[in-house]
Design an enzyme around this catalytic site. Structure first.
Site, PDB file in Angstrom:
ATOM      1  N   HIS A   1      -2.638  10.352   0.448  1.00 40.58           N
ATOM      2  CA  HIS A   1      -2.846   9.048  -0.159  1.00 40.58           C
ATOM      3  C   HIS A   1      -2.698   9.127  -1.683  1.00 40.58           C
ATOM      4  O   HIS A   1      -2.000   8.325  -2.295  1.00 40.58           O
ATOM      5  CB  HIS A   1      -4.266   8.603   0.197  1.00 40.58           C
ATOM      6  CG  HIS A   1      -4.447   7.134   0.187  1.00 40.58           C
ATOM      7  ND1 HIS A   1      -4.090   6.346   1.248  1.00 40.58           N
ATOM      8  CD2 HIS A   1      -4.948   6.312  -0.751  1.00 40.58           C
ATOM      9  CE1 HIS A   1      -4.353   5.100   0.962  1.00 40.58           C
ATOM     10  NE2 HIS A   1      -4.871   5.051  -0.249  1.00 40.58           N
TER      11      HIS A   1
ATOM     12  N   LYS B   1      -7.649  -1.299  11.143  1.00 44.82           N
ATOM     13  CA  LYS B   1      -7.033  -1.714   9.868  1.00 44.82           C
ATOM     14  C   LYS B   1      -5.799  -0.853   9.613  1.00 44.82           C
ATOM     15  O   LYS B   1      -4.755  -1.337   9.181  1.00 44.82           O
ATOM     16  CB  LYS B   1      -8.056  -1.580   8.735  1.00 44.82           C
ATOM     17  CG  LYS B   1      -7.576  -2.127   7.400  1.00 44.82           C
ATOM     18  CD  LYS B   1      -6.789  -1.136   6.570  1.00 44.82           C
ATOM     19  CE  LYS B   1      -6.363  -1.727   5.238  1.00 44.82           C
ATOM     20  NZ  LYS B   1      -5.439  -0.851   4.504  1.00 44.82           N
TER      21      LYS B   1
ATOM     22  N   GLU C   1       0.847  -1.206   0.000  1.00 48.33           N
ATOM     23  CA  GLU C   1       0.000   0.000   0.000  1.00 48.33           C
ATOM     24  C   GLU C   1       0.880   1.253   0.000  1.00 48.33           C
ATOM     25  O   GLU C   1       1.721   1.448   0.878  1.00 48.33           O
ATOM     26  CB  GLU C   1      -0.929  -0.015   1.226  1.00 48.33           C
ATOM     27  CG  GLU C   1      -2.002   1.054   1.149  1.00 48.33           C
ATOM     28  CD  GLU C   1      -3.030   0.947   2.264  1.00 48.33           C
ATOM     29  OE1 GLU C   1      -3.368  -0.180   2.679  1.00 48.33           O
ATOM     30  OE2 GLU C   1      -3.471   2.012   2.733  1.00 48.33           O
TER      31      GLU C   1
ATOM     32  N   ASP D   1       4.221 -14.630  11.499  1.00 50.42           N
ATOM     33  CA  ASP D   1       2.948 -15.085  10.943  1.00 50.42           C
ATOM     34  C   ASP D   1       1.894 -13.991  11.138  1.00 50.42           C
ATOM     35  O   ASP D   1       1.324 -13.854  12.221  1.00 50.42           O
ATOM     36  CB  ASP D   1       2.566 -16.385  11.680  1.00 50.42           C
ATOM     37  CG  ASP D   1       1.272 -16.990  11.190  1.00 50.42           C
ATOM     38  OD1 ASP D   1       0.495 -16.290  10.518  1.00 50.42           O
ATOM     39  OD2 ASP D   1       1.033 -18.164  11.500  1.00 50.42           O
TER      40      ASP D   1
HETATM   41  C1  MEV Z   1      -6.022   2.910   4.927  1.00 46.03           C
HETATM   42  O1  MEV Z   1      -5.269   1.786   4.550  1.00 46.03           O
HETATM   43  C2  MEV Z   1      -6.070   3.045   6.437  1.00 46.03           C
HETATM   44  C3  MEV Z   1      -6.968   4.169   6.970  1.00 46.03           C
HETATM   45  O2  MEV Z   1      -8.289   4.010   6.462  1.00 46.03           O
HETATM   46  C4  MEV Z   1      -6.964   4.031   8.469  1.00 46.03           C
HETATM   47  C5  MEV Z   1      -7.954   4.925   9.190  1.00 46.03           C
HETATM   48  O3  MEV Z   1      -9.001   5.271   8.623  1.00 46.03           O
HETATM   49  O4  MEV Z   1      -7.679   5.217  10.366  1.00 46.03           O
HETATM   50  C6  MEV Z   1      -6.470   5.499   6.554  1.00 46.03           C
END
Ligand code: MEV
Length: 442
Positions: free
Chosen positions: A393, A280, A85, A296
């Site tokens: 991003h 995430k 990513e 792992d």
């Molecule tokens: C993207 O990979 C992760 C985010 O969505 C985490 C978040 O929203 O805190 C930017």
């Protein structure tokens, strides 16, 4: 055409590729070329990768990036991260630098025990089973001696075995619930071998236990396996600073930043839809280091998310507070990691990553990984509550779009420069590429 095949694993690598290519691809030469393009020219290295799993046809590359400027308990680290990513490594590096200038990260391991269970069915009196367990417990441990000798010498091994009655959930269901200390090993093989030996001893000794009826002697082992839920293998990492030191952006005051940041964390604490995405983002950092160090990540993921739900509602892994003018942001997570065994001695890039991290013990690696997760979450919340996530991003994603359009090196230089001052959207990038190319034609 039938797409099943028997004896596939016994075919040579090149025969396997022939079958795949013949069965699934219209442009066979092209498919073969892509597969072979990723082979390593060093035969020994290729063979090593071939033998990690069954039916290897090629290698699947992930970038290995590094995030420098992490200060953890006073030691500087450059953290290796294996991830696809685009914005993750950049975000980690930015957060690292931000906190380097504010005293760095503090991390501590809170506990290190792991769990394994033998699940079995026993139809008889619970009282008699308890007596049997008490009488056989020392033999359960003695029979694993050859397995535990080395671990014990180093200070680890089996810590305890309990009998657990689960008959309220399933008729006749009990467990041998064992706790282990596996030191610098992740411990899966060690724990599973011990459990399988417990199961053997437990089943066979039952036939000689005088208080059992003939039916009670027939203990049925269902399975023996470690648990990836490790709530007693916990690490905590935190950062803190005076509120007024928080903002380095003239557009947002430190107070405003701190308030919004806390609100964002509070939302993730109470709202599962947000908590999943919040966590995430944390796992972006955690998995990348776990993968780079040959651990792992599926085990880590499963354990971490179970921990995030431990109070009955899926919630944030990080927390924040403001007390007496001090902003504190922390994470507490379970991590079962190893720095010996498994891939750690085998994969050259794993060895390299561990050396880059000053050859850490498992405990030290737990701290580093927790810090990577906290840093990632800090960077995400910082963007989300100020500029929004898309700005950074899309800047990072720009290169992916340029590569998709096979931009030349020169085009990349011009377009990266152009998008320093223009908003990156897929549409805007395509338009700029076309404009540049048309200009060249005219
Ligand atoms: C993207 O990979 C992760 C985010 O969505 C985490 C978040 O929203 O805190 C930017």
């Amino acid at each position: 055409m039938s797409k099943t095949i028997s004896g596939f694993s016994k075919l040579s690598k090149s025969k396997k590729i022939d079958w795949i290519v013949d069965t699934y691809f219209s442009n066979k030469e092209d498919a073969k070329h892509i597969i072979k393009q990723y082979w390593n020219s060093n035969d020994k290295l290729q063979q090593l990768h071939d033998e990690f799993i069954e039916n290897t046809i090629t290698n699947y590359y992930l970038p290995l990036g590094v995030a420098p400027n992490f200060l953890i308990n006073g030691t500087s680290y450059t953290i290796p991260m294996a991830i696809e990513e685009s914005s993750v490594v950049a975000a980690a590096s930015k957060a690292a630098k931000f906190w380097y200038d504010r005293g760095g990260f503090k991390a501590e391991v809170l506990s290190t025990t792991k769990i394994g269970q033998v699940h079995f069915i026993y139809n008889g009196k619970t009282e008699t089973l308890k007596k049997y367990f008490d009488s056989v417990k020392s033999k359960l441990i003695a029979d694993t001696e050859s397995l535990t000798k080395n671990m014990q010498k180093r200070g680890g091994g089996i810590l305890d075995i309990e009998l657990r009655d689960k008959t309220k959930d399933i008729k006749g269901y009990y467990q041998l619930h064992a706790t282990f200390e596996t030191l610098d090993a992740m411990g899966a093989n060690f724990i599973n071998s011990c459990l399988e030996q417990f199961a053997k001893t437990f089943k066979s000794e039952a036939h000689h236990f005088e208080l059992f009826t003939s039916e009670e002697k027939n203990i049925q082992i269902v399975m023996s396996i470690l648990s990836n839920y490790v709530p007693n293998c916990l690490v905590r990492a935190e950062v803190s600073c005076k509120i007024e030191e928080l903002s380095d952006d003239k557009k947002v005051s430190s107070e405003e930043f701190a308030t919004k940041f806390l609100q964002a964390v509070n939302i993730a604490e109470v709202e599962p839809y947000r908590a999943v995405t919040h966590n995430k983002g944390i796992m972006n950092g955690i998995d990348a280091v776990v993968l780079a160090t040959g651990n792992d990540f599926r085990a880590v993921e499963a354990g971490v998310h179970a921990y995030a739900s431990r109070n009955g509602r899926y919630s944030s892994l990080t927390h924040a507070k403001i007390e007496n003018g001090i902003f504190t942001f922390w994470i507490e997570i379970p991590l079962a990691l190893g720095t010996v065994g498994g891939l750690t001695n085998l994969h050259p890039l794993v060895k390299l990553s561990l050396e880059m991290l000053h050859k850490p013990s498992a405990k030290e690696l737990m701290k580093i990984v927790a810090v990577a997760g906290l840093a990632q979450n800090f960077a995400a919340l910082r963007s989300l509550t100020t500029t929004g996530i898309q700005e950074g991003h899309m800047k990072m994603h720009l290169m992916n779009i340029l590569n998709q359009f096979e931009a030349t090196d020169n085009e990349k230089i011009i377009l990266v420069d152009h998008f320093k001052t223009n908003v990156v959207t897929h549409h805007a990038v395509v338009e700029a590429i076309n404009k540049l190319r048309n200009k060249k034609l005219n």
